[in-house]
Scaffold this motif. Structure first.
Motif, PDB file in Angstrom:
ATOM      1  N   ALA A 132       0.918  -1.198  -0.212  1.00 17.31           N
ATOM      2  CA  ALA A 132       0.044  -0.060  -0.069  1.00 17.31           C
ATOM      3  C   ALA A 132       0.875   1.229   0.075  1.00 17.31           C
ATOM      4  CB  ALA A 132      -0.873   0.040   1.174  1.00 17.31           C
ATOM      5  N   MET A 133       2.030   1.192   0.516  1.00 15.31           N
ATOM      6  CA  MET A 133       2.848   2.435   0.527  1.00 15.31           C
ATOM      7  C   MET A 133       3.434   2.913  -0.744  1.00 15.31           C
ATOM      8  SD  MET A 133       4.957   1.876   4.213  1.00 15.31           S
ATOM      9  CE  MET A 133       5.741   0.384   3.726  1.00 15.31           C
ATOM     10  N   PRO A 134       4.147   2.212  -1.602  1.00 17.77           N
ATOM     11  CA  PRO A 134       4.589   2.665  -2.904  1.00 17.77           C
ATOM     12  C   PRO A 134       3.475   2.896  -3.636  1.00 17.77           C
ATOM     13  CG  PRO A 134       5.194   0.155  -2.553  1.00 17.77           C
ATOM     14  CD  PRO A 134       4.381   0.855  -1.333  1.00 17.77           C
ATOM     15  N   VAL A 135       2.176   2.186  -3.596  1.00 15.82           N
ATOM     16  CA  VAL A 135       1.238   2.474  -4.589  1.00 15.82           C
ATOM     17  C   VAL A 135       0.631   3.864  -4.185  1.00 15.82           C
ATOM     18  CG1 VAL A 135      -1.365   1.437  -4.971  1.00 15.82           C
ATOM     19  CG2 VAL A 135       0.582   0.018  -4.931  1.00 15.82           C
ATOM     20  N   GLY A 136       0.482   4.039  -2.719  1.00 15.94           N
ATOM     21  CA  GLY A 136      -0.094   5.239  -2.372  1.00 15.94           C
ATOM     22  C   GLY A 136       0.634   6.457  -2.572  1.00 15.94           C
ATOM     23  N   PHE A 137       1.962   6.211  -2.622  1.00 16.28           N
ATOM     24  CA  PHE A 137       2.897   7.453  -2.696  1.00 16.28           C
ATOM     25  C   PHE A 137       2.750   7.769  -4.346  1.00 16.28           C
ATOM     26  CE2 PHE A 137       4.796   6.578   1.490  1.00 16.28           C
ATOM     27  CZ  PHE A 137       4.699   7.715   1.894  1.00 16.28           C
ATOM     28  N   VAL A 138       3.009   6.658  -5.032  1.00 16.13           N
ATOM     29  CA  VAL A 138       2.583   7.079  -6.534  1.00 16.13           C
ATOM     30  C   VAL A 138       1.220   7.938  -6.737  1.00 16.13           C
ATOM     31  CG1 VAL A 138       2.357   5.734  -8.928  1.00 16.13           C
ATOM     32  CG2 VAL A 138       4.303   5.152  -7.257  1.00 16.13           C
ATOM     33  N   LEU A 139       0.300   7.250  -6.466  1.00 16.46           N
ATOM     34  CA  LEU A 139      -0.951   8.001  -6.387  1.00 16.46           C
ATOM     35  C   LEU A 139      -0.946   9.173  -6.059  1.00 16.46           C
ATOM     36  CD1 LEU A 139      -3.544   4.990  -5.641  1.00 16.46           C
ATOM     37  CD2 LEU A 139      -3.404   6.391  -7.819  1.00 16.46           C
ATOM     38  N   MET A 140      -0.290   9.532  -4.861  1.00 16.48           N
ATOM     39  CA  MET A 140      -0.286  10.876  -4.373  1.00 16.48           C
ATOM     40  C   MET A 140       0.477  11.936  -5.263  1.00 16.48           C
ATOM     41  SD  MET A 140       0.315  10.927  -0.411  1.00 16.48           S
ATOM     42  CE  MET A 140       1.157   9.497  -0.077  1.00 16.48           C
ATOM     43  N   LEU A 141       1.702  11.017  -6.096  1.00 14.24           N
ATOM     44  CA  LEU A 141       2.438  12.051  -7.069  1.00 14.24           C
ATOM     45  C   LEU A 141       1.552  12.144  -8.089  1.00 14.24           C
ATOM     46  CD1 LEU A 141       5.248  13.032  -8.158  1.00 14.24           C
ATOM     47  CD2 LEU A 141       5.835  10.762  -8.974  1.00 14.24           C
ATOM     48  N   ILE A 142       0.929  11.187  -8.759  1.00 10.06           N
ATOM     49  CA  ILE A 142      -0.120  11.491  -9.853  1.00 10.06           C
ATOM     50  C   ILE A 142      -1.155  12.543  -9.657  1.00 10.06           C
ATOM     51  CG2 ILE A 142      -1.673  10.368 -11.517  1.00 10.06           C
ATOM     52  CD1 ILE A 142       0.043   7.808 -10.969  1.00 10.06           C
ATOM     53  N   HIS A 143      -1.803  12.378  -8.536  1.00 10.47           N
ATOM     54  CA  HIS A 143      -2.640  13.451  -8.115  1.00 10.47           C
ATOM     55  C   HIS A 143      -2.123  14.756  -8.082  1.00 10.47           C
ATOM     56  CE1 HIS A 143      -6.398  10.884  -7.832  1.00 10.47           C
ATOM     57  NE2 HIS A 143      -5.776  10.076  -7.125  1.00 10.47           N
ATOM     58  N   LEU A 144      -0.676  14.879  -7.381  1.00 10.36           N
ATOM     59  CA  LEU A 144      -0.040  16.263  -7.282  1.00 10.36           C
ATOM     60  C   LEU A 144       0.099  16.643  -8.814  1.00 10.36           C
ATOM     61  CD1 LEU A 144       1.269  18.116  -5.573  1.00 10.36           C
ATOM     62  CD2 LEU A 144       3.192  16.846  -5.612  1.00 10.36           C
ATOM     63  N   LEU A 145       0.424  15.845  -9.471  1.00  6.91           N
ATOM     64  CA  LEU A 145       0.935  16.417 -10.784  1.00  6.91           C
ATOM     65  C   LEU A 145      -0.212  16.935 -11.537  1.00  6.91           C
ATOM     66  CD1 LEU A 145       3.671  13.775 -11.956  1.00  6.91           C
ATOM     67  CD2 LEU A 145       3.917  16.175 -11.071  1.00  6.91           C
ATOM     68  N   PHE A 146      -1.299  16.445 -11.215  1.00  7.23           N
ATOM     69  CA  PHE A 146      -2.739  16.766 -12.065  1.00  7.23           C
ATOM     70  C   PHE A 146      -3.348  18.082 -11.521  1.00  7.23           C
ATOM     71  CE2 PHE A 146      -3.797  12.557 -13.297  1.00  7.23           C
ATOM     72  CZ  PHE A 146      -3.814  12.542 -14.673  1.00  7.23           C
ATOM     73  N   ILE A 147      -2.815  18.455 -10.063  1.00  9.53           N
ATOM     74  CA  ILE A 147      -3.343  19.687  -9.460  1.00  9.53           C
ATOM     75  C   ILE A 147      -2.236  20.663  -9.570  1.00  9.53           C
ATOM     76  CG2 ILE A 147      -5.146  18.736  -8.280  1.00  9.53           C
ATOM     77  CD1 ILE A 147      -3.382  19.327  -5.673  1.00  9.53           C
ATOM     78  N   ALA A 148      -1.086  20.257  -9.956  1.00 13.12           N
ATOM     79  CA  ALA A 148       0.062  21.501  -9.727  1.00 13.12           C
ATOM     80  C   ALA A 148       0.184  22.641 -10.189  1.00 13.12           C
ATOM     81  CB  ALA A 148       1.472  20.645 -10.065  1.00 13.12           C
ATOM     82  N   ARG A 149      -0.271  22.668 -11.575  1.00 16.48           N
ATOM     83  CA  ARG A 149      -0.338  24.023 -12.209  1.00 16.48           C
ATOM     84  C   ARG A 149      -1.383  24.983 -11.436  1.00 16.48           C
ATOM     85  NH1 ARG A 149      -1.471  24.004 -18.292  1.00 16.48           N
ATOM     86  NH2 ARG A 149       0.805  24.317 -18.258  1.00 16.48           N
TER      87      ARG A 149
END
Length: 171
Positions: A132-149
């Motif tokens: 769950a940890m690496p999956v969760g961190f990858v998902l957090m990264l993806i969600h962050l990249l979608f909202i970063a701008r």
């Protein structure tokens, strides 16, 4: 195309959380009912519910990040000028990206290190739970990249009819 992928990711993430929470609630409810009606309990119920909670926590963290639901102190970037605030938010996003990547790598190594250990009641490899940890961190990264701008330019998070981080924070 990217917006469609983003909507699909959010929908799949939400439904997976809903299913995990529902399954966890059913297992815990059944265990409580059995314990009070028969005096016996399901041997694996507490362990499985705990493991499901770990997955819910890491899978849900990305959605919470996306909608601005994590605890944050934002007084400084609200008090300075627009350009300074954007620079601060860019540094924050860059720091989060680095943190998520480092944690993905570190947690993947941890998952690999625990691949031969098993849980007590269900004999499931612990690496399945810690996955769950690496999956969760990858998902957090993806969600962050979608909202970063939007976050960097305006300090805004994703909008949702189902989730209002500001209203939840005021409760």
């Amino acid at each position: 195309m990217l917006e469609r992928l983003e909507r699909l990711l959010v929908a799949c993430n939400r439904w997976l959380l809903i299913l995990l929470l529902a399954a966890m609630a059913c297992i815990v409810f059944a265990n409580v009912v059995l314990r009070y009606t028969t005096g016996d309990s399901i041997v694996w119920a507490e362990e499985v519910a705990r493991h499901m909670m770990i997955w819910v926590t890491f899978l849900g963290a990305g959605l919470v990040l996306r909608f601005g639901g994590h605890v944050a102190i934002d007084n400084l970037h609200r008090a300075v000028g627009t350009k300074s605030a954007q620079a601060m938010r860019a540094v924050i996003v860059a720091g989060l990206v680095v943190f998520f990547i480092v944690m993905t790598v570190a947690s993947s190594q941890y998952v690999y290190a625990t691949r031969f250990q098993t849980t007590a009641a269900t004999d499931i490899p612990i690496s399945y739970i810690y996955g769950a940890m690496p999956v969760g961190f990858v998902l957090m990264l993806i969600h962050l990249l979608f909202i970063a701008r939007g976050y960097i330019t305006a300090g805004s998070f994703a909008e949702s009819d189902e989730m209002d981080a500001d209203a939840a924070a005021s409760i």
